[in-house]
Design an enzyme around this catalytic site. Structure first.
Site, mmCIF file in Angstrom:
data_model
loop_
_atom_site.group_PDB
_atom_site.id
_atom_site.type_symbol
_atom_site.label_atom_id
_atom_site.label_comp_id
_atom_site.label_asym_id
_atom_site.label_seq_id
_atom_site.Cartn_x
_atom_site.Cartn_y
_atom_site.Cartn_z
ATOM 1 N N GLY A 169 0.799 -1.215 0.000
ATOM 2 C CA GLY A 169 0.000 0.000 0.000
ATOM 3 C C GLY A 169 0.831 1.265 0.000
ATOM 4 N N ILE A 170 1.861 1.336 0.855
ATOM 5 C CA ILE A 170 2.691 2.534 0.933
ATOM 6 C C ILE A 170 3.542 2.684 -0.319
ATOM 7 C CG2 ILE A 170 4.581 3.642 2.188
ATOM 8 C CD1 ILE A 170 3.439 2.285 4.739
ATOM 9 N N THR A 247 11.785 4.258 4.821
ATOM 10 C CA THR A 247 10.726 4.649 5.760
ATOM 11 C C THR A 247 10.021 3.405 6.291
ATOM 12 O OG1 THR A 247 9.193 4.954 3.902
ATOM 13 C CG2 THR A 247 10.314 6.919 4.724
ATOM 14 N N ARG A 249 11.659 -0.079 8.117
ATOM 15 C CA ARG A 249 12.256 -0.404 9.405
ATOM 16 C C ARG A 249 13.771 -0.393 9.254
ATOM 17 N NH1 ARG A 249 7.925 0.587 11.088
ATOM 18 N NH2 ARG A 249 6.644 -0.573 12.610
ATOM 19 N N ASP A 273 13.927 7.663 7.837
ATOM 20 C CA ASP A 273 12.967 7.929 8.903
ATOM 21 C C ASP A 273 13.041 6.852 9.976
ATOM 22 O OD1 ASP A 273 10.761 9.389 10.089
ATOM 23 O OD2 ASP A 273 9.432 7.787 9.397
ATOM 24 N N GLU A 278 16.491 2.424 17.416
ATOM 25 C CA GLU A 278 15.774 3.634 17.824
ATOM 26 C C GLU A 278 15.529 3.649 19.331
ATOM 27 O OE1 GLU A 278 12.206 3.922 15.485
ATOM 28 O OE2 GLU A 278 13.280 3.749 13.597
ATOM 29 N N HIS A 296 11.548 9.010 12.836
ATOM 30 C CA HIS A 296 10.436 8.049 12.706
ATOM 31 C C HIS A 296 9.086 8.743 12.898
ATOM 32 C CE1 HIS A 296 9.425 3.496 13.080
ATOM 33 N NE2 HIS A 296 8.532 4.140 12.337
#
Length: 338
Positions: A169-170, A247, A249, A273, A278, A296
């Protein structure tokens, strides 16, 4: 007595809907634990989570009870009646899905909820990396005007080739945005995407994707098979001066290989991102002024947050009412019938 649903993470955007959704069908309880041990000991008789059959989860809860790793899942199955975890987010790498499968706990996520937000963030990263906008803004804010911005190292977007790894989708939404310039769009996924438009070209391998791309953008989920998928070999297969965007992982991309490629100029810049550890960001990344780095926030807009909360809570409600929720993660769909 109504069954209980536990919120492991606060609901901030749909509080009124939350009350209405579960009125008369379940009691909503909130996470009060500040440690994993307290959390796991609170499902027994008299505990604050007694009678909980399902839970809403947000990654924020990891600050208090840790990730939903195998030890937590097995302990949860031993001490509670929880049989559904409704995760708020499309990525669910903080949940050990295999352990859930072994213990009969289903997991749902919120696919599609933040597609537009993440895709537009990726578009920004691409524009900034090719045009050095992040560096230019820093020069203005520091009072140096355009220095060290250098137009001879800046490039137009129009006519370049964008390689998308993972046309979900992204990835597909980003493809539509980038095609408007226009750019040539190529992609590689495990299989050809039925939803791909004619102008979106499928290539047969990651190697072929990297050979042709001026910009490589990563849009695949994190799992055991995708850790380090973009490594030294793939990065060196890219043309010299290419741009890498992530964007998805952090661990999908070999950070050491990225830094080496930035140091010797094989990569002109990266737009990130996400990071392997993290919220820690390797300080070496901060030394490359042409790179654009975000903390992120790609999928974080008010609209996306609201949609994610509604979808996660909707999955929770469906389970309470019928024993089966929606948006079950792919690893657990077999035999469910959806």
């Amino acid at each position: 007595m109504l069954p209980r649903v536990l919120l492991c993470g606060e609901v901030n955007y749909v509080q009124d809907e939350l009350e209405e959704m579960f009125q008369g069908i379940a009691e909503v309880v909130h996470l009060v634990s500040e440690s994993r041990s307290h959390f796991l000991s609170s499902f027994g008789p008299g505990g604050p989570y007694e009678g909980t059959v399902a839970m809403y989860r947000h990654n924020k809860s990891s600050e208090f009870i840790g990730k939903f790793d195998a030890p937590l899942i097995h302990a949860l199955a031993d001490t509670s009646m929880v049989r559904w975890i409704a995760h708020n987010g499309s990525g669910y790498d903080e949940i050990d899905v295999q352990a859930c499968k072994e213990r009969g706990i289903m997991v749902s996520n919120t696919p599609r909820a933040n597609e537009d937000a993440t895709a537009t963030a990726t578009l920004y990263l691409m524009l900034s990396c090719l045009r050095h906008f992040s560096m230019a803004e820093r020069s203005l804010r520091s009072g140096t005007w355009k220095k060290p911005y250098n137009a001879t190292q800046v490039h137009d977007i129009t006519g370049r080739t964008l390689g998308i790894l993972g046309l979900g989708g992204i990835g597909l939404r980003f493809a539509h945005l980038a095609h408007a310039f226009p750019m040539r769009i190529i992609y590689f996924s495990r299989r050809k995407a039925e939803s791909a438009p004619d102008w979106c070209e499928y290539v047969s391998s990651i190697e072929e994707l990297c050979k042709q791309a001026d910009v490589l953008s990563v849009h695949i989920p994190l799992n055991k098979s995708t850790v380090g998928m973009i490594g030294e070999k793939e990065i060196r297969t890219l043309q010299r001066g290419s741009v890498l965007l992530n964007t998805s992982r952090g661990p999908i991309v070999d950070q050491e290989a990225v830094i080496r490629a930035l140091e010797d100029g094989h990569l002109s810049s990266v737009g990130l991102d996400v990071y392997p550890d993290e919220p820690h960001v390797d300080p070496r990344l901060l030394t490359f002024p042409r790179c654009t780095l975000l903390p992120h926030v790609g999928g974080e807009t008010a609209e996306a947050w609201r949609t994610k909360e509604l979808k996660a809570l909707g999955n929770l409600k469906a389970f309470v009412l019928g024993g089966v929720g929606e948006d079950i993660v792919p690893e657990l769909r077999a035999g469910i019938g959806n």
